[in-house]
Design an enzyme around this catalytic site. Sequence first.
Site, PDB file in Angstrom:
ATOM      1  N   HIS A  91       0.826  -1.210   0.000  1.00 44.61           N
ATOM      2  CA  HIS A  91       0.000   0.000   0.000  1.00 44.61           C
ATOM      3  C   HIS A  91       0.861   1.261   0.000  1.00 44.61           C
ATOM      4  O   HIS A  91       0.612   2.194  -0.782  1.00 44.61           O
ATOM      5  CB  HIS A  91      -0.930  -0.019   1.217  1.00 44.61           C
ATOM      6  CG  HIS A  91      -1.893   1.130   1.255  1.00 44.61           C
ATOM      7  ND1 HIS A  91      -2.009   1.977   2.330  1.00 44.61           N
ATOM      8  CD2 HIS A  91      -2.782   1.587   0.327  1.00 44.61           C
ATOM      9  CE1 HIS A  91      -2.926   2.892   2.075  1.00 44.61           C
ATOM     10  NE2 HIS A  91      -3.412   2.684   0.872  1.00 44.61           N
ATOM     11  N   HIS A 107      -7.578   0.372  -5.215  1.00 43.64           N
ATOM     12  CA  HIS A 107      -8.375   0.361  -3.995  1.00 43.64           C
ATOM     13  C   HIS A 107      -9.668  -0.430  -4.171  1.00 43.64           C
ATOM     14  O   HIS A 107     -10.160  -1.045  -3.216  1.00 43.64           O
ATOM     15  CB  HIS A 107      -8.635   1.803  -3.538  1.00 43.64           C
ATOM     16  CG  HIS A 107      -7.387   2.507  -3.102  1.00 43.64           C
ATOM     17  ND1 HIS A 107      -6.613   3.247  -3.963  1.00 43.64           N
ATOM     18  CD2 HIS A 107      -6.750   2.550  -1.902  1.00 43.64           C
ATOM     19  CE1 HIS A 107      -5.567   3.735  -3.317  1.00 43.64           C
ATOM     20  NE2 HIS A 107      -5.620   3.326  -2.063  1.00 43.64           N
ATOM     21  N   HIS A 159      -9.092  10.423   5.256  1.00 43.60           N
ATOM     22  CA  HIS A 159      -8.042   9.735   6.016  1.00 43.60           C
ATOM     23  C   HIS A 159      -7.682  10.533   7.268  1.00 43.60           C
ATOM     24  O   HIS A 159      -7.540   9.969   8.359  1.00 43.60           O
ATOM     25  CB  HIS A 159      -6.796   9.555   5.140  1.00 43.60           C
ATOM     26  CG  HIS A 159      -6.730   8.234   4.437  1.00 43.60           C
ATOM     27  ND1 HIS A 159      -6.142   7.122   4.991  1.00 43.60           N
ATOM     28  CD2 HIS A 159      -7.193   7.844   3.217  1.00 43.60           C
ATOM     29  CE1 HIS A 159      -6.229   6.108   4.144  1.00 43.60           C
ATOM     30  NE2 HIS A 159      -6.866   6.519   3.060  1.00 43.60           N
ATOM     31  N   HIS A 167     -12.919   3.058   1.979  1.00 42.09           N
ATOM     32  CA  HIS A 167     -12.721   2.794   0.550  1.00 42.09           C
ATOM     33  C   HIS A 167     -13.914   2.088  -0.081  1.00 42.09           C
ATOM     34  O   HIS A 167     -14.087   2.167  -1.303  1.00 42.09           O
ATOM     35  CB  HIS A 167     -11.405   2.050   0.331  1.00 42.09           C
ATOM     36  CG  HIS A 167     -10.238   2.989   0.319  1.00 42.09           C
ATOM     37  ND1 HIS A 167      -9.927   3.761  -0.769  1.00 42.09           N
ATOM     38  CD2 HIS A 167      -9.342   3.322   1.284  1.00 42.09           C
ATOM     39  CE1 HIS A 167      -8.889   4.515  -0.500  1.00 42.09           C
ATOM     40  NE2 HIS A 167      -8.516   4.278   0.750  1.00 42.09           N
ATOM     41  N   GLU A 198      -9.212  11.658  -5.233  1.00 39.11           N
ATOM     42  CA  GLU A 198      -8.095  11.396  -4.317  1.00 39.11           C
ATOM     43  C   GLU A 198      -7.768  12.580  -3.396  1.00 39.11           C
ATOM     44  O   GLU A 198      -7.627  12.338  -2.181  1.00 39.11           O
ATOM     45  CB  GLU A 198      -6.855  10.946  -5.100  1.00 39.11           C
ATOM     46  CG  GLU A 198      -5.750  10.518  -4.177  1.00 39.11           C
ATOM     47  CD  GLU A 198      -4.507  10.008  -4.913  1.00 39.11           C
ATOM     48  OE1 GLU A 198      -3.666   9.395  -4.248  1.00 39.11           O
ATOM     49  OE2 GLU A 198      -4.380  10.230  -6.123  1.00 39.11           O
ATOM     50  N   HIS A 201     -10.812  12.008  -0.476  1.00 37.25           N
ATOM     51  CA  HIS A 201     -10.113  10.832   0.038  1.00 37.25           C
ATOM     52  C   HIS A 201      -9.072  11.208   1.093  1.00 37.25           C
ATOM     53  O   HIS A 201      -9.047  10.655   2.196  1.00 37.25           O
ATOM     54  CB  HIS A 201      -9.455  10.074  -1.120  1.00 37.25           C
ATOM     55  CG  HIS A 201      -8.441   9.068  -0.685  1.00 37.25           C
ATOM     56  ND1 HIS A 201      -7.082   9.351  -0.653  1.00 37.25           N
ATOM     57  CD2 HIS A 201      -8.564   7.788  -0.250  1.00 37.25           C
ATOM     58  CE1 HIS A 201      -6.431   8.291  -0.223  1.00 37.25           C
ATOM     59  NE2 HIS A 201      -7.301   7.322   0.026  1.00 37.25           N
ATOM     60  N   HIS A 257       1.545   4.131  -3.230  1.00 34.47           N
ATOM     61  CA  HIS A 257       1.421   5.587  -3.106  1.00 34.47           C
ATOM     62  C   HIS A 257       2.759   6.293  -3.305  1.00 34.47           C
ATOM     63  O   HIS A 257       2.782   7.507  -3.547  1.00 34.47           O
ATOM     64  CB  HIS A 257       0.808   5.943  -1.754  1.00 34.47           C
ATOM     65  CG  HIS A 257      -0.681   5.747  -1.712  1.00 34.47           C
ATOM     66  ND1 HIS A 257      -1.570   6.632  -2.269  1.00 34.47           N
ATOM     67  CD2 HIS A 257      -1.445   4.730  -1.194  1.00 34.47           C
ATOM     68  CE1 HIS A 257      -2.806   6.205  -2.096  1.00 34.47           C
ATOM     69  NE2 HIS A 257      -2.755   5.049  -1.449  1.00 34.47           N
TER      70      HIS A 257
END
Length: 664
Positions: A213, A240, A364, A400, A345, A360, A217
Amino acid sequence: PANMQWTVVVAAFLVATVAARSDVAHKQQAINRLLYRITSPIMSTFTDLKEAAQSWNPKDHTDQTTDGGAAVKHLMEKLEDHTLLKKHHWFSLFNDRQREEALWLVDVLLNSKDFETFKNNAAYFRERMNEGEFVYALYAAVTHSDLTQDVVLPPLYEVTPHMFTNSEVISKAYAAMMKQIPGNFKMNFTGNKKNPEQRVAYFGEDVGLNSYHVHWHLDFPFWWKRDKIDRKGELFFWVHHQLNARYDAERLSNHLSRVEELCWDCIIENGFAPHTTYKYGGVFPTRPDNKKFDDVEGVARIRDMKELESRIRSTIALGYVINSDDTHTNISNEHGIDILGDLIESSTYSPNNGYYGSLHNQAHRILGAQADPKLKYDMPPGVMEHFETATRDPAFFRLHKYIDGLFKEHKDRLPPYTKSDFLYSNVKITDVEVTELSTYFEDFEFDLINALDTSEHVNEVSVKTHVSRLNHKPFTFKIHANAERDDRVTIRIYISPKRDENNIVLHINEHRWGAILLDTFWAEVRAGDNVIKRKSSQSSVAIVDRVSFPQLIHDTDEAVANNAELPHKDTRACGHPQRLLLPKGTHDGLEFWLNVIITSGSDAVHEDLVENERGSNHGYCGIHGEKYPDKRPMGFPFDRRIPNPKVFKVPNQHDQVVKIFHHS
């Protein structure tokens, strides 16, 4: 004379080969040493790096940069003004100021003309910048710099073990070091049997999955502004989406319902206790059960998040995005998902960040801060505020699933594929043979030496941890196909759950959104009968375990000492863990649909994909620096509605039920 000329040519070739091997090995050794014991000063035995850290002045070498020294001057100004984050402090990429500082160093490294400058600049700033910022910047720079494409990055779980290991194990490791007694300590997953989510903790807390993961990124950073990365927004959706499909399959394997999507007005029923400690900065915060979303001071209000969601849903319904210059871009086509991914995103590619925001990334941050939303207790960031730790929290998959629902809303508004989209008349699949699909648990150990602060004058002892992890037996597909003529073909292999958590058989239009890509590859067929064999180890979505940091150090030092070639060729760290290619399954066998579809080889973007798969991890990670290899939309043919199963039934498609068994 001819023989003499030939001898000279061969000798020159051998000298060049040895020099190239030596160059790669020396680069690898430098990166290893820069990352070794990152919270301690550079070892005195690493003489070139130690000297650079002490006597190199980046401002004296701006002629060795591609930007005239602009990045160096800017970072040196901040360093000399004492405005950079101090050492021995936590770092989060989601913290705007800390990310900005890390990216200043990324710019310095990426603008180095040669590796000597790259290395010396890195050594200089390693001793003067925050350790977390430095590690992130070095990993990002090595990933993207043309100077370091032959370098193997060590696994992050052995460079910053605190982010991947519970605090109990770290405490035992310190005790072992103090007593000078080697130790190998068992790491348990969070929670216990009273928590149903514990049944699937082996997936979210798998260190290989955590590593995948964060490396995805790193390969596709939301802050990237340089050369355009092909289909980056679509890859954000696809990776995702697949993580969620795989997580749901693991839940079905453990008699749990598929994960429910996050809702801003709903209670977060399941809390999460990470049992993890920052190297510096205290423990990772715990989120209690039945938590209502609170606004997070200095980050976002919940009503703002609902407004961003509303704007995105309106954009999907209207079929176009509103650009920052008030023009419109149509997204009601197969390329719209790429724009939507950048927007949700959101990355620097977003067409209108001011209007659509960053749903997104802000989500987080909000989830990570729910333990201390008013910032009353000066708590460090939660696990959701680090890509290394985010998948450990079950709320990651709820978030997600919510994001995935927006993408599905867009995909469902596109017209279904027609029979002509599926049909490839040259090939008829007559049968597919599959060897046994079975999984099991095994122990995996990794090194903890980089978790410990100690003097280089204290003898090292072996300190490791071991944890249970899922694996599968190797399996093979044999695809029997009859072709009318010789041709190059594209082959896609998926599995999807046959039944839901209530044991009800799913319609194809229901299970297609949970389809898991096992492989995409290219092959040659000859007129007549063909048998195409494909091993699980060849999968284009997965990579094998990364070489351990101690082994990488040993092999590199050996190669440098002997002017030898490094044995490690898999330089790219992005890829789903090969071990997790299959979901766990059940003792009696969990039923899945196996779907194989063969289409024309003209789906390939590159002409040589039959012979050269570019590292064979392109399914989820593309090809570094090149175009994504498959022209079709990611997820084809299951990314759009299939209201009529008959349309899907073409000779070049085959489906059958298979079982995945789990053996204790």
